[in-house]
Design a protein around this motif. Sequence first.
Motif, PDB file in Angstrom:
ATOM      1  N   HIS A  41       0.852  -1.192   0.000  1.00  0.00           N
ATOM      2  CA  HIS A  41       0.000   0.000   0.000  1.00  0.00           C
ATOM      3  C   HIS A  41       0.889   1.243   0.000  1.00  0.00           C
ATOM      4  O   HIS A  41       1.792   1.368   0.812  1.00  0.00           O
ATOM      5  N   GLY A  42       0.671   2.132  -0.922  1.00  0.00           N
ATOM      6  CA  GLY A  42       1.481   3.343  -1.004  1.00  0.00           C
ATOM      7  C   GLY A  42       2.683   3.213  -1.924  1.00  0.00           C
ATOM      8  O   GLY A  42       3.391   4.180  -2.159  1.00  0.00           O
ATOM      9  N   GLY A  43       2.974   2.004  -2.405  1.00  0.00           N
ATOM     10  CA  GLY A  43       4.092   1.821  -3.321  1.00  0.00           C
ATOM     11  C   GLY A  43       5.393   1.484  -2.612  1.00  0.00           C
ATOM     12  O   GLY A  43       5.451   1.368  -1.396  1.00  0.00           O
ATOM     13  N   ARG A  44       6.456   1.345  -3.397  1.00  0.00           N
ATOM     14  CA  ARG A  44       7.761   0.943  -2.869  1.00  0.00           C
ATOM     15  C   ARG A  44       8.742   2.091  -2.723  1.00  0.00           C
ATOM     16  O   ARG A  44       9.843   1.902  -2.251  1.00  0.00           O
ATOM     17  N   PHE A  45       8.377   3.268  -3.166  1.00  0.00           N
ATOM     18  CA  PHE A  45       9.338   4.369  -3.216  1.00  0.00           C
ATOM     19  C   PHE A  45       9.004   5.484  -2.233  1.00  0.00           C
ATOM     20  O   PHE A  45       9.222   6.655  -2.509  1.00  0.00           O
ATOM     21  N   GLY A  46       8.516   5.128  -1.070  1.00  0.00           N
ATOM     22  CA  GLY A  46       8.117   6.122  -0.087  1.00  0.00           C
ATOM     23  C   GLY A  46       9.308   6.799   0.575  1.00  0.00           C
ATOM     24  O   GLY A  46      10.357   6.205   0.767  1.00  0.00           O
ATOM     25  N   LEU A  47       9.119   8.065   0.889  1.00  0.00           N
ATOM     26  CA  LEU A  47      10.116   8.832   1.630  1.00  0.00           C
ATOM     27  C   LEU A  47       9.597   9.054   3.045  1.00  0.00           C
ATOM     28  O   LEU A  47       8.412   9.314   3.238  1.00  0.00           O
ATOM     29  N   PRO A  48      10.461   8.961   4.044  1.00  0.00           N
ATOM     30  CA  PRO A  48      10.002   9.129   5.424  1.00  0.00           C
ATOM     31  C   PRO A  48       9.771  10.597   5.783  1.00  0.00           C
ATOM     32  O   PRO A  48      10.259  11.507   5.117  1.00  0.00           O
ATOM     33  N   ALA A  49       9.033  10.774   6.851  1.00  0.00           N
ATOM     34  CA  ALA A  49       8.831  12.107   7.422  1.00  0.00           C
ATOM     35  C   ALA A  49       8.744  11.950   8.931  1.00  0.00           C
ATOM     36  O   ALA A  49       8.152  10.992   9.431  1.00  0.00           O
ATOM     37  N   ASP A  50       9.373  12.860   9.662  1.00  0.00           N
ATOM     38  CA  ASP A  50       9.340  12.850  11.126  1.00  0.00           C
ATOM     39  C   ASP A  50       8.670  14.120  11.604  1.00  0.00           C
ATOM     40  O   ASP A  50       8.876  15.199  11.033  1.00  0.00           O
ATOM     41  N   PHE A  51       7.883  13.994  12.680  1.00  0.00           N
ATOM     42  CA  PHE A  51       7.205  15.146  13.259  1.00  0.00           C
ATOM     43  C   PHE A  51       7.377  15.117  14.770  1.00  0.00           C
ATOM     44  O   PHE A  51       7.257  14.064  15.383  1.00  0.00           O
ATOM     45  N   LEU A  52       7.640  16.265  15.348  1.00  0.00           N
ATOM     46  CA  LEU A  52       7.676  16.416  16.795  1.00  0.00           C
ATOM     47  C   LEU A  52       6.378  17.114  17.166  1.00  0.00           C
ATOM     48  O   LEU A  52       6.143  18.250  16.745  1.00  0.00           O
TER      49      LEU A  52
END
Length: 88
Positions: A41-52
């Motif tokens: 789901h969402g594909g194989r090429f996802g980029l991460p994101a971090d949130f505080l």
Amino acid sequence: MESARRSLLDPRAWLPILRGVAISTWYILRGRERSPSLTPHGGRFGLPADFLIAPDGRVLAEKYGEHASDQWSVDELLAQVSRSRSAR
């Protein structure tokens, strides 16, 4: 958060990817884990994101990854927490 083919092309992502594949393969062969989906789901090429996020729900800091293994280190996260506390 975002999807881009470049997520896997950055050499900084290769070692964590290889490490993850090796560990997962070991668990799959031992029957402790199932094989991953061929169409995630969402594909194989996802980029991460971090949130505080503050206790009241406000986003205090964010980081959008440039490659598959680009997230805050523990030191960077602690620095973000320190900055958010001093900004109060």
